[in-house]
Design an enzyme around this catalytic site. Structure first.
Site, short mmCIF file in Angstrom:
data_model
loop_
_atom_site.label_atom_id
_atom_site.label_comp_id
_atom_site.label_asym_id
_atom_site.label_seq_id
_atom_site.Cartn_x
_atom_site.Cartn_y
_atom_site.Cartn_z
N HIS A 348 0.80 -1.23 0.00
CA HIS A 348 0.00 0.00 0.00
C HIS A 348 0.83 1.27 0.00
O HIS A 348 0.29 2.35 0.27
CB HIS A 348 -0.92 0.03 1.23
CG HIS A 348 -2.11 -0.85 1.13
ND1 HIS A 348 -3.29 -0.47 0.51
CD2 HIS A 348 -2.33 -2.11 1.58
CE1 HIS A 348 -4.17 -1.45 0.58
NE2 HIS A 348 -3.62 -2.46 1.22
N LYS A 534 -8.53 13.47 4.58
CA LYS A 534 -7.62 12.33 4.57
C LYS A 534 -6.66 12.53 5.74
O LYS A 534 -6.62 13.60 6.34
CB LYS A 534 -6.87 12.22 3.24
CG LYS A 534 -6.23 13.51 2.77
CD LYS A 534 -5.66 13.38 1.37
CE LYS A 534 -6.71 13.44 0.31
NZ LYS A 534 -6.82 12.24 -0.49
N ARG A 535 -5.90 11.52 6.09
CA ARG A 535 -4.99 11.71 7.21
C ARG A 535 -3.96 12.78 6.86
O ARG A 535 -3.65 13.01 5.70
CB ARG A 535 -4.32 10.39 7.61
CG ARG A 535 -3.38 9.78 6.60
CD ARG A 535 -2.94 8.39 7.05
NE ARG A 535 -2.21 7.71 6.00
CZ ARG A 535 -0.90 7.79 5.82
NH1 ARG A 535 -0.16 8.53 6.63
NH2 ARG A 535 -0.30 7.15 4.83
N LYS A 540 0.63 14.25 1.26
CA LYS A 540 -0.73 14.50 0.78
C LYS A 540 -0.98 15.99 0.52
O LYS A 540 -1.97 16.37 -0.07
CB LYS A 540 -1.75 13.95 1.80
CG LYS A 540 -1.70 12.42 1.89
CD LYS A 540 -2.68 11.90 2.93
CE LYS A 540 -2.59 10.38 3.09
NZ LYS A 540 -3.15 9.64 1.95
N THR A 642 -8.78 6.59 -1.86
CA THR A 642 -10.17 6.17 -2.02
C THR A 642 -11.13 7.33 -1.75
O THR A 642 -12.28 7.28 -2.19
CB THR A 642 -10.53 4.98 -1.10
OG1 THR A 642 -10.13 5.27 0.24
CG2 THR A 642 -9.85 3.71 -1.57
N LYS A 646 -14.88 8.32 -3.51
CA LYS A 646 -16.11 8.62 -2.77
C LYS A 646 -16.66 9.98 -3.16
O LYS A 646 -17.87 10.16 -3.33
CB LYS A 646 -15.83 8.57 -1.26
CG LYS A 646 -15.43 7.20 -0.74
CD LYS A 646 -14.76 7.29 0.61
CE LYS A 646 -14.08 5.97 0.96
NZ LYS A 646 -13.15 6.08 2.10
#
Length: 811
Positions: A348, A534-535, A540, A642, A646
């Site tokens: 991952h 998101k975390r 990110k 993901t 969504k």
């Protein structure tokens, strides 16, 4: 399931009185929820029992999905939907004078995962059951979840997430299925009854692993699979050895909290204990089950598939070897052949710091016999590969090297399949991060792009949009998400586009009411809602989003009369407790929000909302309200993502780098229906290889960017002296690891394109519709179908023809 509202009211009223011995009119929502949960569990218990009996009786092959995280979200509405009685129960409760929504909200939202990894595992459990596939989850029953996030003066503070305060109605304690997991001690060879020497353990710390089983209800198909989470307890026969609270606490800690702080030795060894605990318990449970079939050990891979979700369960490989060698007397060759054919592994990450490795001495002391097995796996690997590939390549793939045991290496060598989770991610694994292994085992590598379950993220989270789609294209899409593409036929239908806009506005109003009630912030539902959930991690690039917000703020302050598209920027994120830089970014966002939201010059032109304690239930509130989906990680860093799927499913337009599954989203939705910007992965790699990136020069040459960055250190944003300086230095002087300054102009340009498009609501809604209609291929049902056919080799057990053929591959 055939159930009338009248029958439900009668049965539920009786259930409540049996539980509480008083009238339901005097009850609280949590009591109503507890009674309803117990009622449902009894309702599906017969199917649960029949499913288990069928799997054992027919000796079907089953998959066991090992994951250190499962992030299920609230289960009440999901179970009602999958049982086919959601509307019936809602009507029945309303007739009884009870508030269905309050009952739903009273359920705890267990934070048994950190983000995408755990949510993916739960989406997969839903899809496995809904496809009628024989599958089970295996993980840890954490007493406390990840942590409850609070903001104090803008800083993240971590509090215990006591999700079990009122119990868990969905789980069943199976003490009769408990097993012993051993830590520490010594290993010696003792002559057995047959005269052979066999390893025997001395002076071990024995922990009782007690399983708690939760039914995974398939979507209206009478299938109920099993999620087994393990709890650590003191074995009754060993109570005498635990004299102090501290000794007892050491056992409790094993399953106390998800991801303990591993910045010190004690935290690292606790994390390793957790990983071995649930993998050993799971392996022993599987072996006990298999022995009921009376099949030979050679048949084990034909009846059992074990999947390792990231490296955390990699110890399942040496643990299965240990059981087969020490307890079942198989030869090494037999045990290794069985293990390799049974195990499969999903990677991952491409981040080297996320590739788990454990100090040799730590693993050897805590798990002496397991370490011996790993050592032998490593020795045989080297002996076999050395004459074929030479020393350089062979030793680069060694499991034990440089004082560490490398868990990804163990997972790859001990599995028959290794998959990435997006096409780009898999390419990077094969040709860069895991290229050494790809050279050795090209046939092992494959791609399985992640997916989400539309049942939770659309059917439940956005019921009005679900109804609109039903009205336009029928209901076949609910069991075959590829049918969503039929919705494209309405791209020029003004009534449909108008209704789409009305549904989005209602969802925005709902979120605005939550923000007003919980945070005392007034936001305008007519503004554009821009979402990044998101975390919190530097790659990110929540920070790039922040720089854009500061840029807008600077423009407004320079010209308060500026006509600019009003926006609400919405964040939801937790930072790991020991991740200082991520926590500094949280402080910056909160300080910026306080400044912006209270500046009269700004008004409704700009608002920043950072919701506390982001989790599944908050995602179900935010995602239907989102209009812009921020997927802005540095290209080549995100494995899949993901949240992108969504948000797309709910009609948000994506602003994205070509990273992870964004590449495939672009391919399905069309480049004209999202907003791409920034470097691609090859450009990033080139900069990294030749060392030609100089952010200080960009800072000096870009006046607009310079103004933005200076706000971090010139007092414009109050109360961030330390954090602002640290972030500024990381970007300007410490080489901006994730290329925010390089991508800034391109990002701003795309954001301005978004502003322009939003002025034309018809065009915006058309692109929103296309995103919804193009989201079918990202269903977890398709992902799981590919896992089942290509890796696990398991078959659907559904007996009705219309169930058997309800999935067609997306085009």
């Amino acid at each position: 399931m055939n159930l009338t509202a009248n029958q439900f009211k009668k049965d539920f009223g009786q259930m409540f009185e049996n539980l509480y011995a008083f009238d339901i009119k005097n009850s609280t929502p949590i009591q109503q929820y507890t009674a309803l949960g117990n009622y449902l569990r009894i309702l599906y218990s017969d199917d649960w029992n029949k499913t288990n009996k069928k799997y054992l009786g027919d000796q079907v092959k089953q998959v066991y999905y090992f994951s250190i995280e499962f992030l299920p979200g609230r289960m009440l509405k999901s179970n009602l939907l999958n049982l086919g009685i959601l509307d019936t129960v809602r009507v029945g409760l309303n007739d009884m004078g009870l508030d269905f929504d309050n009952i739903v909200k009273s359920e705890a939202d267990p934070a048994l995962g950190n983000g995408g990894l755990g949510r993916l595992a739960s989406c997969f459990m839903d899809s496995i059951a809904s496809l009628g596939l024989p599958g089970n989850g295996n993980g840890i029953r954490y007493r406390y979840g990840l942590f409850q996030q609070k903001f104090v003066n803008g800083y993240q503070v971590e509090l215990p997430d006591n999700w079990l305060r009122n119990g868990n109605v969905w789980e069943v304690r199976k003490e009769n299925k408990s097993v012993i997991v051993r830590f520490g001690g010594q290993v010696g060879l003792v002559k057995g009854a047959n005269g052979n020497l066999r390893p025997t353990y001395f002076n071990t710390q024995n922990i009782l692993a007690v399983p708690y089983d939760t039914g995974m209800v398939g979507y209206q198909n009478d299938v109920v699979n099993n999620l087994r989470l393990w709890s650590a307890e003191i074995p009754p026969e060993e109570e005498i050895h635990y004299h102090t609270i501290a000794e007892r606490e050491q056992v409790n800690k094993i399953t106390e909290v998800l991801y303990p702080d591993d910045s010190n030795y004690e935290g690292q060894i606790l994390r390793l204990r957790q990983e071995y605990f649930f993998t050993s318990a799971g392996i022993q449970s599987i072996v006990h089950y298999y022995k009921q079939t009376d099949l030979t050990w050679q048949n084990f891979p034909n009846k059992i598939a074990i999947h390792i979700n990231d490296t955390h369960p990699s110890l399942a490989i040496p643990e299965l070897m240990r059981v087969l060698l020490d307890e079942e007397d198989l030869s090494w060759e037999q045990a290794w052949e069985i293990t390799k054919k049974t195990m499969s592994y999903t990677n991952h990450t491409v981040l080297q710091e996320a590739m788990e490795k454990w100090p040799i001495d730590m693993l050897k002391d805590l798990l002496p016999r397991v370490y011996q097995v790993i050592e032998e796996i490593n020795r045989r690997h080297i002996d076999k590969k050395l004459p074929l590939y030479g020393s350089d390549l062979t030793y680069r793939t060694a499991i034990i090297a440089d004082g560490y045991v490398k868990m990804a290496h163990l997972a790859i060598i001990g599995s028959h399949s290794v998959n990435g989770v997006a096409k780009l991610h898999t390419e990077i694994l094969m040709h860069d991060v895991l290229n050494d292994f790809y050279q050795m085992y090209p046939a092992k590598f494959n791609n399985k792009t992640n997916g989400i379950t539309q049942r939770r993220w659309l059917h439940l989270a956005n019921e009005e949009l679900t109804s609109l789609i039903d009205d336009k294209i029928g209901i076949d899409w609910k069991t075959n998400p590829a049918e969503l593409k039929l919705f494209k036929a309405y791209i020029t239908d003004q009534a449909t586009l108008k209704k789409l806009g009305e549904i989005k506005l209602k969802n925005k109003e709902k979120f605005a009411a939550y923000v007003k009630n919980e945070m005392s912030i007034d936001i305008n539902p007519e503004a554009l809602f821009d979402v990044q959930i998101k975390r919190l991690h530097a790659y990110k690039r929540q920070l790039l989003n922040v720089l854009h917000i500061i840029d807008r703020y600077v423009q407004i302050k320079e010209d308060p009369s500026l006509s600019i598209q009003p926006r609400v920027f919405i964040f939801g994120a937790k930072a790991a407790p020991s991740y200082a830089y991520a926590k500094q970014i949280i402080k910056l966002i909160n300080a910026l929000a306080k400044l912006v939201n209270n500046d009269k010059d700004v008004g409704d032109k700009l608002k920043v909302v950072f919701v506390e304690n982001y989790g599944v239930s908050l995602a179900e509130l935010i995602i239907p309200a989102a209009e812009v989906s921020e997927q802005i990680s540095l290209a080549g860093k995100e494995a899949s993502g993901t949240s992108n799927m969504k948000l797309m499913l709910n009609g948000a337009l994506t602003i994205a780098t070509l990273d992870g599954a964004n590449v495939e989203i672009r391919d399905f939705v069309g480049e004209e229906n999202l907003f791409l910007f920034g470097l691609n992965d090859q450009e990033v790699q080139t900069f990294n290889e030749n060392g030609s990136y100089h952010p200080r020069e960009i800072y000096a040459a870009n006046p607009r960017l310079e103004k933005v960055l200076n706000t971090l250190i010139d007092g414009t944003i109050p109360d961030i002296e330390t954090e602002g300086r640290a972030i500024f230095d990381s970007l300007v002087y410490h080489n901006d690891e994730y290329f925010l300054l390089k991508d800034f102009d391109s990002y701003i340009e795309s954001q301005e394109e978004i502003d322009q498009l939003y002025k034309n609501k018809t065009k915006w809604n058309q692109k929103s519709l296309i995103n919804i209609a193009s989201s079918g291929p990202f269903s977890a049902d398709f992902t799981i179908q590919r896992y089942a056919e290509e890796i696990w080799k398991i078959d659907s057990q559904l007996v009705h023809l219309h169930h058997k053929t309800f999935l067609t591959e997306p085009i």
